[in-house]
Scaffold this motif. Structure first.
Motif, mmCIF file in Angstrom:
data_model
loop_
_atom_site.group_PDB
_atom_site.id
_atom_site.type_symbol
_atom_site.label_atom_id
_atom_site.label_comp_id
_atom_site.label_asym_id
_atom_site.label_seq_id
_atom_site.Cartn_x
_atom_site.Cartn_y
_atom_site.Cartn_z
ATOM 1 N N GLN A 18 10.515 -2.960 0.741
ATOM 2 C CA GLN A 18 9.733 -1.817 1.197
ATOM 3 C C GLN A 18 10.635 -0.760 1.828
ATOM 4 O O GLN A 18 10.434 0.437 1.621
ATOM 5 C CB GLN A 18 8.661 -2.246 2.195
ATOM 6 C CG GLN A 18 7.777 -1.124 2.702
ATOM 7 C CD GLN A 18 6.999 -0.439 1.595
ATOM 8 O OE1 GLN A 18 6.787 -1.013 0.530
ATOM 9 N NE2 GLN A 18 6.564 0.782 1.850
ATOM 10 N N GLU A 22 10.883 3.008 0.251
ATOM 11 C CA GLU A 22 10.512 4.206 1.020
ATOM 12 C C GLU A 22 11.597 5.265 0.995
ATOM 13 O O GLU A 22 11.334 6.427 1.311
ATOM 14 C CB GLU A 22 10.175 3.813 2.461
ATOM 15 C CG GLU A 22 8.894 3.000 2.570
ATOM 16 C CD GLU A 22 8.257 3.077 3.947
ATOM 17 O OE1 GLU A 22 8.673 3.926 4.753
ATOM 18 O OE2 GLU A 22 7.331 2.281 4.207
ATOM 19 N N HIS A 27 6.626 11.312 -0.791
ATOM 20 C CA HIS A 27 5.693 11.162 0.328
ATOM 21 C C HIS A 27 4.262 10.881 -0.120
ATOM 22 O O HIS A 27 3.598 10.008 0.465
ATOM 23 C CB HIS A 27 5.740 12.415 1.209
ATOM 24 C CG HIS A 27 4.935 12.280 2.466
ATOM 25 N ND1 HIS A 27 5.271 11.413 3.484
ATOM 26 C CD2 HIS A 27 3.772 12.896 2.856
ATOM 27 C CE1 HIS A 27 4.378 11.498 4.454
ATOM 28 N NE2 HIS A 27 3.464 12.388 4.103
ATOM 29 N N LEU A 30 3.890 7.231 -0.945
ATOM 30 C CA LEU A 30 3.915 6.403 0.259
ATOM 31 C C LEU A 30 2.600 6.504 1.022
ATOM 32 O O LEU A 30 2.099 5.500 1.551
ATOM 33 C CB LEU A 30 5.073 6.826 1.161
ATOM 34 C CG LEU A 30 6.478 6.494 0.661
ATOM 35 C CD1 LEU A 30 7.527 7.052 1.608
ATOM 36 C CD2 LEU A 30 6.654 4.982 0.525
ATOM 37 N N TYR A 34 0.015 3.266 1.908
ATOM 38 C CA TYR A 34 -0.442 2.913 3.249
ATOM 39 C C TYR A 34 -1.874 3.349 3.536
ATOM 40 O O TYR A 34 -2.349 3.194 4.658
ATOM 41 C CB TYR A 34 0.481 3.540 4.288
ATOM 42 C CG TYR A 34 1.813 2.836 4.434
ATOM 43 C CD1 TYR A 34 1.880 1.547 4.955
ATOM 44 C CD2 TYR A 34 3.003 3.444 4.059
ATOM 45 C CE1 TYR A 34 3.084 0.891 5.102
ATOM 46 C CE2 TYR A 34 4.218 2.799 4.202
ATOM 47 C CZ TYR A 34 4.258 1.527 4.729
ATOM 48 O OH TYR A 34 5.461 0.875 4.863
ATOM 49 N N PHE A 190 9.842 2.756 8.700
ATOM 50 C CA PHE A 190 8.846 2.774 7.647
ATOM 51 C C PHE A 190 7.870 3.914 7.903
ATOM 52 O O PHE A 190 7.764 4.417 9.012
ATOM 53 C CB PHE A 190 8.071 1.444 7.602
ATOM 54 C CG PHE A 190 8.935 0.237 7.354
ATOM 55 C CD1 PHE A 190 9.391 -0.053 6.078
ATOM 56 C CD2 PHE A 190 9.300 -0.592 8.400
ATOM 57 C CE1 PHE A 190 10.189 -1.159 5.847
ATOM 58 C CE2 PHE A 190 10.096 -1.704 8.183
ATOM 59 C CZ PHE A 190 10.551 -1.984 6.899
ATOM 60 N N GLU A 191 7.165 4.298 6.853
ATOM 61 C CA GLU A 191 6.143 5.329 6.980
ATOM 62 C C GLU A 191 5.117 4.927 8.039
ATOM 63 O O GLU A 191 4.704 5.741 8.857
ATOM 64 C CB GLU A 191 5.452 5.540 5.630
ATOM 65 C CG GLU A 191 4.419 6.632 5.603
ATOM 66 C CD GLU A 191 5.015 8.019 5.495
ATOM 67 O OE1 GLU A 191 4.258 8.989 5.630
ATOM 68 O OE2 GLU A 191 6.242 8.136 5.294
#
Length: 221
Positions: A18, A22, A27, A30, A34, A190-191
């Motif tokens: 992950q 990323e 974007h 991602l 999520y 991470f995001e």
């Protein structure tokens, strides 16, 4: 029985995979991963459903009269997993897509039909308790088994997690602590680091319950 792959290889591979993805994905991709219907929310839900099934199977096959405390522990684990699984999908709202009642929108800060977004006592506090439980069960107890086994009450031997869970516990706690460190430097691991941490928490619970399922003696029919 579970092999070492599920304890030692799969968790770090998922985390590293992950982290790398990323850095490669855009974007919008991602954000979808999520999102409430994305990869991680669904993975968390599936892991929790698996944990519920394992807890129920353990409850059915164990000798419930032999240890009432363990019976209560397994029943509570099943209830908690059902509750968290329901909360993760807002009790079906994410899949069915019903509207949130007007009176509830004033209580829920994300306009969802769940409880954990209505109060810190139903969100951050339970998450902290779970993190402490994972840290104690996955890191401290295995360490004490090696250096000071006498301090661990033998009465609770059946309750203690397998020492093999230290990798999942270290990742769950480590991701949180490292994120806090680099956050001050303007770096995001991470995001949404919280989603990665929750996945580790739920996976820890699943593996723990699988351990109970295999360790606890069957009832004599």
């Amino acid at each position: 029985m579970l092999t070492k792959f599920w304890f030692y290889i799969l968790p770090p591979v998922l985390i590293v995979g992950q982290f790398i993805s990323e850095r490669l994905l855009d974007h919008p991709t991602l954000e979808f991963m999520y999102s409430e219907l994305g990869l991680y929310e669904n993975l968390q839900f599936l892991v929790l459903v698996a944990a519920v099934l394992v807890a129920l199977a353990t409850f059915v096959r164990m000798d419930r009269r032999a240890d009432l405390l363990m019976t209560a522990w397994v029943a509570m684990a099943a209830f908690c997993c059902v509750y968290v699984a329901g909360e993760e999908i807002s009790w079906g709202q994410h899949f069915v897509g019903w509207g949130t009642p007007d009176f509830w929108t004033h209580l829920n800060d994300q306009n969802e039909t769940n409880l954990h977004n209505t109060s810190a006592w139903l969100d951050q506090k339970p998450r902290l308790i779970l993190m402490i439980g994972v840290a104690v069960g996955g890191l401290i107890i295995p360490l004490l088994r090696k250096i000071r086994p006498a301090v661990l009450p033998a009465r609770f031997n059946a309750f203690y997690p397998s020492s093999s869970l230290w990798v999942v516990a270290a990742l769950a706690v480590g991701v949180h602590l490292l994120d806090k460190v680099v956050e001050g430097m303007g770096i995001n691991l991470f995001e949404r680091t919280s989603e990665m941490q929750e996945l580790c928490f739920y996976y820890f619970v699943l593996l723990y319950l699988l351990g109970l399922y295999h360790r606890l003696p069957r009832a004599i029919r």
